[in-house]
Scaffold this motif. Structure first.
Motif, short mmCIF file in Angstrom:
data_model
loop_
_atom_site.label_atom_id
_atom_site.label_comp_id
_atom_site.label_asym_id
_atom_site.label_seq_id
_atom_site.Cartn_x
_atom_site.Cartn_y
_atom_site.Cartn_z
N ARG A 1 0.84 -1.19 0.00
CA ARG A 1 0.00 0.00 0.00
C ARG A 1 0.88 1.24 0.00
O ARG A 1 1.72 1.41 0.88
CB ARG A 1 -0.91 -0.04 1.23
CG ARG A 1 -1.87 1.14 1.32
CD ARG A 1 -2.65 1.06 2.61
NE ARG A 1 -3.54 2.21 2.77
CZ ARG A 1 -4.18 2.49 3.89
NH1 ARG A 1 -4.00 1.71 4.96
NH2 ARG A 1 -4.97 3.55 3.97
N ARG A 2 0.66 2.11 -0.97
CA ARG A 2 1.42 3.37 -1.06
C ARG A 2 0.45 4.51 -1.35
O ARG A 2 -0.16 4.55 -2.43
CB ARG A 2 2.48 3.30 -2.17
CG ARG A 2 3.63 2.37 -1.87
CD ARG A 2 4.67 2.41 -2.97
NE ARG A 2 5.83 1.58 -2.66
CZ ARG A 2 5.93 0.29 -2.95
NH1 ARG A 2 4.91 -0.29 -3.55
NH2 ARG A 2 7.02 -0.38 -2.64
N GLU A 3 0.28 5.38 -0.38
CA GLU A 3 -0.58 6.54 -0.57
C GLU A 3 -0.22 7.60 0.47
O GLU A 3 0.47 7.33 1.46
CB GLU A 3 -2.04 6.16 -0.44
CG GLU A 3 -2.42 5.53 0.89
CD GLU A 3 -3.88 5.11 0.94
OE1 GLU A 3 -4.68 5.98 1.30
OE2 GLU A 3 -4.18 3.95 0.63
N PRO B 1 2.44 6.25 5.67
CA PRO B 1 3.85 5.93 5.45
C PRO B 1 4.21 4.48 5.76
O PRO B 1 5.20 3.96 5.28
CB PRO B 1 4.58 6.88 6.39
CG PRO B 1 3.59 7.18 7.46
CD PRO B 1 2.25 7.20 6.80
N HIS B 2 3.41 3.84 6.55
CA HIS B 2 3.71 2.44 6.90
C HIS B 2 2.67 1.50 6.30
O HIS B 2 2.29 0.51 6.93
CB HIS B 2 3.76 2.28 8.42
CG HIS B 2 4.80 3.13 9.08
ND1 HIS B 2 6.16 2.91 8.94
CD2 HIS B 2 4.67 4.25 9.86
CE1 HIS B 2 6.83 3.82 9.60
NE2 HIS B 2 5.96 4.67 10.17
N GLY B 3 2.22 1.80 5.10
CA GLY B 3 1.25 0.92 4.46
C GLY B 3 1.80 -0.48 4.27
O GLY B 3 2.92 -0.66 3.80
N GLY B 4 1.03 -1.47 4.64
CA GLY B 4 1.51 -2.85 4.60
C GLY B 4 1.21 -3.55 3.29
O GLY B 4 0.77 -2.93 2.31
N PRO B 5 1.44 -4.84 3.23
CA PRO B 5 1.19 -5.61 2.00
C PRO B 5 -0.30 -5.64 1.67
O PRO B 5 -1.14 -5.80 2.57
CB PRO B 5 1.73 -7.00 2.34
CG PRO B 5 1.67 -7.08 3.82
CD PRO B 5 1.94 -5.70 4.32
N ASP B 6 -0.61 -5.51 0.42
CA ASP B 6 -2.03 -5.56 0.02
C ASP B 6 -2.21 -6.32 -1.30
O ASP B 6 -3.09 -6.02 -2.09
CB ASP B 6 -2.60 -4.15 -0.10
CG ASP B 6 -1.97 -3.33 -1.22
OD1 ASP B 6 -0.94 -3.80 -1.77
OD2 ASP B 6 -2.49 -2.26 -1.56
N SER C 1 -4.24 -8.37 -7.73
CA SER C 1 -3.64 -7.04 -7.85
C SER C 1 -3.65 -6.34 -6.49
O SER C 1 -4.11 -6.91 -5.48
CB SER C 1 -4.41 -6.20 -8.89
OG SER C 1 -5.78 -6.11 -8.56
N GLY C 2 -3.10 -5.12 -6.45
CA GLY C 2 -3.02 -4.38 -5.21
C GLY C 2 -4.38 -4.04 -4.64
O GLY C 2 -5.43 -4.31 -5.25
N SER C 3 -4.34 -3.43 -3.45
CA SER C 3 -5.57 -3.09 -2.72
C SER C 3 -6.40 -4.32 -2.41
O SER C 3 -7.64 -4.25 -2.33
CB SER C 3 -6.41 -2.07 -3.52
OG SER C 3 -5.68 -0.89 -3.77
#
Length: 339
Positions: free
Chosen positions: A23-25, A29-34, A73-75
Motif C-alpha cells: 500500500r502506497r498513498e 507511510p507504513h502501508g503494509g502488503p495488500d 492485484s493491489g488493494s
C-alpha cells in the motif's frame, strides 16, 4: 450422421497468480502488503442439450480448455475467475475417464450438468502471508493447475422398448408401421446401420419410445456384425421385444441364439423383461396359427404383420403395459410412507 462414441481431451483453467503489492498513498507511510489472491480457473462442464441427438460435434475437435483465472492485484483485489467451459451433449450421455474407466456422470434429463474437470485454485497474494514477525512479505503463491483428463463420451439412447433380432427380422418395418419414424427398409440384411427411435401413440394420450438397433448375428458379443456396437442403446429400456421371422426354418434355435448374445454382452440386459414377437405373419398360410418357442421368462408371444397390421394393436397395448409397469412400481415405492 449418427455418432455415439467419442474421446476428447479436456483441461480446466489454471488458477491466477497471487500479487506482491504494498500500500502506497499519502498519509500512510507504513502501508503494509495488500497483494490480492489470484482468480480460480474455469471448470469444464458437460450439460444436456435436448436438441442434440448425436456426439458428432466431438468427432473432429479433440482438445478443449477452459480459461484460467487472472492474477491478483493491489488493494487486496482478487483476480477474476475464469469462465466455465460448457460442452453440450445429447440426453443419455455417459462420461468416463478413458484411462481408469471411472464413470464421472450420466446426463439424462434436460439441463443436467456434471463437472468433469475442476479449475485450479488461485494463488495467495502477499497480504495473506503478513504476520507479526513478517510484516512485509515479498512473496506470493502461483496458481494451481486445473484438472485435465482424456474423456470418453458414450451415448445411450433413452427408450422404453428395445427391439432385438437378426438382420432382416422386420424390426425397421415394424417401427415404421407403429410410429412416424422413417428407418431405411429393404429386402436385404443389414439395412439398419444406426439405431432408430420412434414414438408410439396410443389412445388416451399414451405414448412410449421404441428403439430399433442393427441386427444381431451369431458371435455379435465377439465383435461380429453391427449389433454389439449398438447394444448399449437398449440398456436403459424397460422391456425388450425379441423379433423372430415367422417363416424361419428353426425359430427355437434363432431365439436361443439371441438370448445367448444378450447374456454374453450383459447379464443385466439379459435379465430385462422380454416378449417374443413373430413377424411377417402375412407370409404364412391363412389356416396356420403360427410358430411357438420355448421361452422361459417371456411375458408373452405374439404373431404380427407390419404390412397388414395383423396383431399390432394387441402387441402395442402389451408393450405399453410392460414398459410402464416398472415406472408405476417405482412411483408407488416413492409414495409409500410408513409412520
Amino acid at each position: 450422421m449418427f455418432l455415439d462414441h467419442a474421446v476428447i481431451h479436456v483441461k480446466a483453467g489454471r488458477g491466477g497468480e497471487g500479487a506482491v503489492s504494498f500500500r502506497r498513498e499519502s498519509y500512510a507511510p507504513h502501508g503494509g502488503p495488500d497483494g490480492g489472491d489470484g482468480g480460480k480457473g474455469g471448470n469444464v462442464v458437460l450439460q444436456v442439450d435436448p436438441n442434440l441427438s448425436t456426439l458428432l460435434d466431438y468427432r473432429y475437435r479433440k482438445e478443449y480448455s477452459a480459461p484460467g483465472g487472472q492474477k491478483g492485484s493491489g488493494s487486496n483485489r482478487t483476480g477474476r475467475s475464469g469462465e466455465d467451459l460448457v460442452l453440450r451433449v445429447p440426453p443419455g450421455t455417459v462420461a468416463k475417464d478413458s484411462e481408469t474407466g471411472d464413470v464421472l456422470g450420466e446426463l439424462i434429463e434436460p439441463d443436467d450438468q456434471v463437472i468433469i474437470a475442476r479449475g485450479g485454485r488461485g494463488g495467495r497474494g502477499n497480504a495473506f502471508f503478513a504476520t507479526a514477525t513478517n510484516q512485509a512479505p515479498r512473496h506470493a503463491q502461483p496458481g494451481e493447475d486445473g484438472e485435465e483428463r482424456n474423456l470418453e463420451l458414450e451415448l445411450k439412447l433413452i427408450a422404453d422398448v428395445g427391439l432385438v433380432g437378426e438382420p432382416n427380422a422386420g424390426k425397421s418395418t415394424f417401427l415404421a408401421a407403429v410410429s412416424k419414424a422413417t428407418p431405411k427398409v429393404a429386402d436385404y440384411p443389414f439395412t439398419t446401420l444406426i439405431p432408430n427411435l420412434g414414438v408410439v401413440q396410443l389412445s388416451g394420450e399414451r405414448t412410449y419410445v421404441v428403439a430399433d438397433i442393427p441386427g444381431i448375428i451369431e458371435g455379435a458379443h465377439e465383435g461380429k456384425g453391427l449389433g454389439l456396437q449398438f447394444l448399449r442403446h437398449i440398456e436403459r429400456t424397460r422391456t425388450l421385444a425379441l423379433f423372430l421371422p415367422a417363416d424361419s426354418l428353426d425359430p427355437q434355435a434363432l431365439y436361443e441364439q439371441l438370448r445367448r448374445e444378450l447374456t454374453s454382452y450383459s447379464t443385466e440386459l439379459a435379465e430385462k423383461p422380454f416378449c417374443v414377437v413373430f413377424t411377417k405373419a402375412d407370409l404364412l398360410p391363412p389356416d396356420w396359427p403360427g410358430p411357438k418357442v420355448e421361452a422361459p421368462g417371456a411375458w408373452g408371444q405374439y404373431l404380427v404383420s407390419s404390412v397388414s397390421h395383423q396383431g399390432l394393436d394387441v402387441l402395442l397395448e402389451a408393450l405399453w403395459t410392460h414398459a410402464t409397469r416398472p415406472q408405476l412400481e417405482e412411483e408407488k415405492v416413492a409414495d409409500f410412507w410408513e409412520p
